[in-house]
Scaffold this motif. Structure first.
Motif, PDB file in Angstrom:
ATOM      1  N   ILE A  86       0.840  -1.201   0.000  1.00  0.00           N
ATOM      2  CA  ILE A  86       0.000   0.000   0.000  1.00  0.00           C
ATOM      3  C   ILE A  86       0.874   1.250   0.000  1.00  0.00           C
ATOM      4  O   ILE A  86       0.599   2.218  -0.717  1.00  0.00           O
ATOM      5  CB  ILE A  86      -0.981  -0.019   1.188  1.00  0.00           C
ATOM      6  N   GLN A  87       1.950   1.229   0.788  1.00  0.00           N
ATOM      7  CA  GLN A  87       2.860   2.378   0.787  1.00  0.00           C
ATOM      8  C   GLN A  87       3.512   2.554  -0.577  1.00  0.00           C
ATOM      9  O   GLN A  87       3.636   3.684  -1.071  1.00  0.00           O
ATOM     10  CB  GLN A  87       3.913   2.217   1.889  1.00  0.00           C
ATOM     11  N   GLN A  88       3.903   1.454  -1.210  1.00  0.00           N
ATOM     12  CA  GLN A  88       4.491   1.535  -2.544  1.00  0.00           C
ATOM     13  C   GLN A  88       3.472   2.080  -3.545  1.00  0.00           C
ATOM     14  O   GLN A  88       3.810   2.912  -4.399  1.00  0.00           O
ATOM     15  CB  GLN A  88       4.960   0.155  -3.009  1.00  0.00           C
ATOM     16  N   ARG A  89       2.225   1.625  -3.441  1.00  0.00           N
ATOM     17  CA  ARG A  89       1.177   2.089  -4.354  1.00  0.00           C
ATOM     18  C   ARG A  89       0.934   3.584  -4.164  1.00  0.00           C
ATOM     19  O   ARG A  89       0.761   4.327  -5.123  1.00  0.00           O
ATOM     20  CB  ARG A  89      -0.122   1.299  -4.125  1.00  0.00           C
ATOM     21  N   THR A  90       0.909   4.025  -2.922  1.00  0.00           N
ATOM     22  CA  THR A  90       0.679   5.435  -2.612  1.00  0.00           C
ATOM     23  C   THR A  90       1.784   6.295  -3.203  1.00  0.00           C
ATOM     24  O   THR A  90       1.525   7.339  -3.813  1.00  0.00           O
ATOM     25  CB  THR A  90       0.578   5.629  -1.084  1.00  0.00           C
ATOM     26  N   GLU A  91       3.034   5.858  -3.053  1.00  0.00           N
ATOM     27  CA  GLU A  91       4.161   6.599  -3.616  1.00  0.00           C
ATOM     28  C   GLU A  91       4.102   6.622  -5.142  1.00  0.00           C
ATOM     29  O   GLU A  91       4.364   7.653  -5.766  1.00  0.00           O
ATOM     30  CB  GLU A  91       5.475   5.976  -3.142  1.00  0.00           C
ATOM     31  N   ALA A  92       3.758   5.480  -5.740  1.00  0.00           N
ATOM     32  CA  ALA A  92       3.669   5.409  -7.202  1.00  0.00           C
ATOM     33  C   ALA A  92       2.559   6.313  -7.723  1.00  0.00           C
ATOM     34  O   ALA A  92       2.717   6.973  -8.757  1.00  0.00           O
ATOM     35  CB  ALA A  92       3.435   3.965  -7.647  1.00  0.00           C
ATOM     36  N   ALA A  93       1.428   6.364  -7.019  1.00  0.00           N
ATOM     37  CA  ALA A  93       0.317   7.222  -7.436  1.00  0.00           C
ATOM     38  C   ALA A  93       0.714   8.691  -7.353  1.00  0.00           C
ATOM     39  O   ALA A  93       0.384   9.485  -8.244  1.00  0.00           O
ATOM     40  CB  ALA A  93      -0.918   6.949  -6.567  1.00  0.00           C
ATOM     41  N   GLY A 139      -3.651   7.482  -2.198  1.00  0.00           N
ATOM     42  CA  GLY A 139      -2.830   7.981  -3.299  1.00  0.00           C
ATOM     43  C   GLY A 139      -2.930   9.481  -3.440  1.00  0.00           C
ATOM     44  O   GLY A 139      -1.933  10.165  -3.668  1.00  0.00           O
ATOM     45  N   ARG A 140      -4.130   9.984  -3.287  1.00  0.00           N
ATOM     46  CA  ARG A 140      -4.304  11.442  -3.372  1.00  0.00           C
ATOM     47  C   ARG A 140      -3.658  12.134  -2.186  1.00  0.00           C
ATOM     48  O   ARG A 140      -3.073  13.207  -2.330  1.00  0.00           O
ATOM     49  CB  ARG A 140      -5.778  11.791  -3.457  1.00  0.00           C
ATOM     50  N   ALA A 141      -3.755  11.535  -0.999  1.00  0.00           N
ATOM     51  CA  ALA A 141      -3.099  12.112   0.179  1.00  0.00           C
ATOM     52  C   ALA A 141      -1.592  12.097  -0.010  1.00  0.00           C
ATOM     53  O   ALA A 141      -0.907  13.060   0.340  1.00  0.00           O
ATOM     54  CB  ALA A 141      -3.493  11.337   1.441  1.00  0.00           C
ATOM     55  N   GLY A 142      -1.060  11.013  -0.594  1.00  0.00           N
ATOM     56  CA  GLY A 142       0.366  10.944  -0.878  1.00  0.00           C
ATOM     57  C   GLY A 142       0.789  11.993  -1.882  1.00  0.00           C
ATOM     58  O   GLY A 142       1.865  12.575  -1.788  1.00  0.00           O
ATOM     59  N   GLU A 143      -0.092  12.246  -2.842  1.00  0.00           N
ATOM     60  CA  GLU A 143       0.167  13.282  -3.846  1.00  0.00           C
ATOM     61  C   GLU A 143       0.244  14.650  -3.171  1.00  0.00           C
ATOM     62  O   GLU A 143       1.141  15.439  -3.449  1.00  0.00           O
ATOM     63  CB  GLU A 143      -0.946  13.266  -4.888  1.00  0.00           C
ATOM     64  N   ARG A 144      -0.675  14.916  -2.261  1.00  0.00           N
ATOM     65  CA  ARG A 144      -0.664  16.210  -1.555  1.00  0.00           C
ATOM     66  C   ARG A 144       0.580  16.335  -0.690  1.00  0.00           C
ATOM     67  O   ARG A 144       1.197  17.395  -0.631  1.00  0.00           O
ATOM     68  CB  ARG A 144      -1.923  16.371  -0.722  1.00  0.00           C
ATOM     69  N   ALA A 145       0.961  15.243  -0.022  1.00  0.00           N
ATOM     70  CA  ALA A 145       2.149  15.282   0.835  1.00  0.00           C
ATOM     71  C   ALA A 145       3.399  15.516  -0.005  1.00  0.00           C
ATOM     72  O   ALA A 145       4.268  16.291   0.379  1.00  0.00           O
ATOM     73  CB  ALA A 145       2.271  13.983   1.624  1.00  0.00           C
ATOM     74  N   ALA A 146       3.484  14.864  -1.163  1.00  0.00           N
ATOM     75  CA  ALA A 146       4.648  15.038  -2.035  1.00  0.00           C
ATOM     76  C   ALA A 146       4.720  16.469  -2.550  1.00  0.00           C
ATOM     77  O   ALA A 146       5.808  17.029  -2.696  1.00  0.00           O
ATOM     78  CB  ALA A 146       4.589  14.047  -3.194  1.00  0.00           C
ATOM     79  N   ALA A 147       3.577  17.074  -2.814  1.00  0.00           N
ATOM     80  CA  ALA A 147       3.553  18.445  -3.311  1.00  0.00           C
ATOM     81  C   ALA A 147       4.019  19.435  -2.252  1.00  0.00           C
ATOM     82  O   ALA A 147       4.558  20.489  -2.571  1.00  0.00           O
ATOM     83  CB  ALA A 147       2.144  18.810  -3.788  1.00  0.00           C
ATOM     84  N   LYS A 148       3.841  19.084  -0.969  1.00  0.00           N
ATOM     85  CA  LYS A 148       4.236  19.979   0.120  1.00  0.00           C
ATOM     86  C   LYS A 148       5.699  19.847   0.475  1.00  0.00           C
ATOM     87  O   LYS A 148       6.274  20.730   1.096  1.00  0.00           O
ATOM     88  CB  LYS A 148       3.392  19.689   1.366  1.00  0.00           C
TER      89      LYS A 148
END
Length: 100
Positions: free
Chosen positions: A29-36, A82-91
């Motif tokens: 799940i962590q890998q999927r979140t990062e990939a998304a 995945g969307r939460a990971g996207e927001r975290a990566a953007a920050k």
């Protein structure tokens, strides 16, 4: 060995196995979140929307066909992560040399 003790050992082994599966699932799940998050970033960099709703619908259908209504709920959770990971990566600040 008594039947009860043998049963207790089998139960303990099954709990251990389920724990291993849970740890594997969490890792995936962590890998999927990062990939998304990476996919969304790449899409935005190319001028496309960060979220592909037709792809998300395909994911929902996949999980529903495999797991029923609970699969749909699981897919929604994964898409949300995945969307939460996207927001975290953007920050996160861009990687580079530290200035002090």
């Amino acid at each position: 060995m008594s039947r009860v003790r043998a049963g207790d050992e089998r139960i303990a082994k099954q709990h251990e196995y389920i724990g291993e599966l849970d740890r594997s699932l969490i890792d995936l799940i962590q890998q999927r979140t990062e990939a998304a998050a990476e996919l969304a970033s790449l899409s935005r960099d190319l001028g496309a929307p960060g979220v592909d709703l037709s792809r998300e619908n395909a994911v929902l259908r996949l999980y529903h066909s495999a797991l029923g209504r609970s699969g749909t709920s699981l897919a929604l959770l994964l898409l949300g992560l995945g969307r939460a990971g996207e927001r975290a990566a953007a920050k996160d600040p861009p990687a580079g040399p530290a200035h002090g």
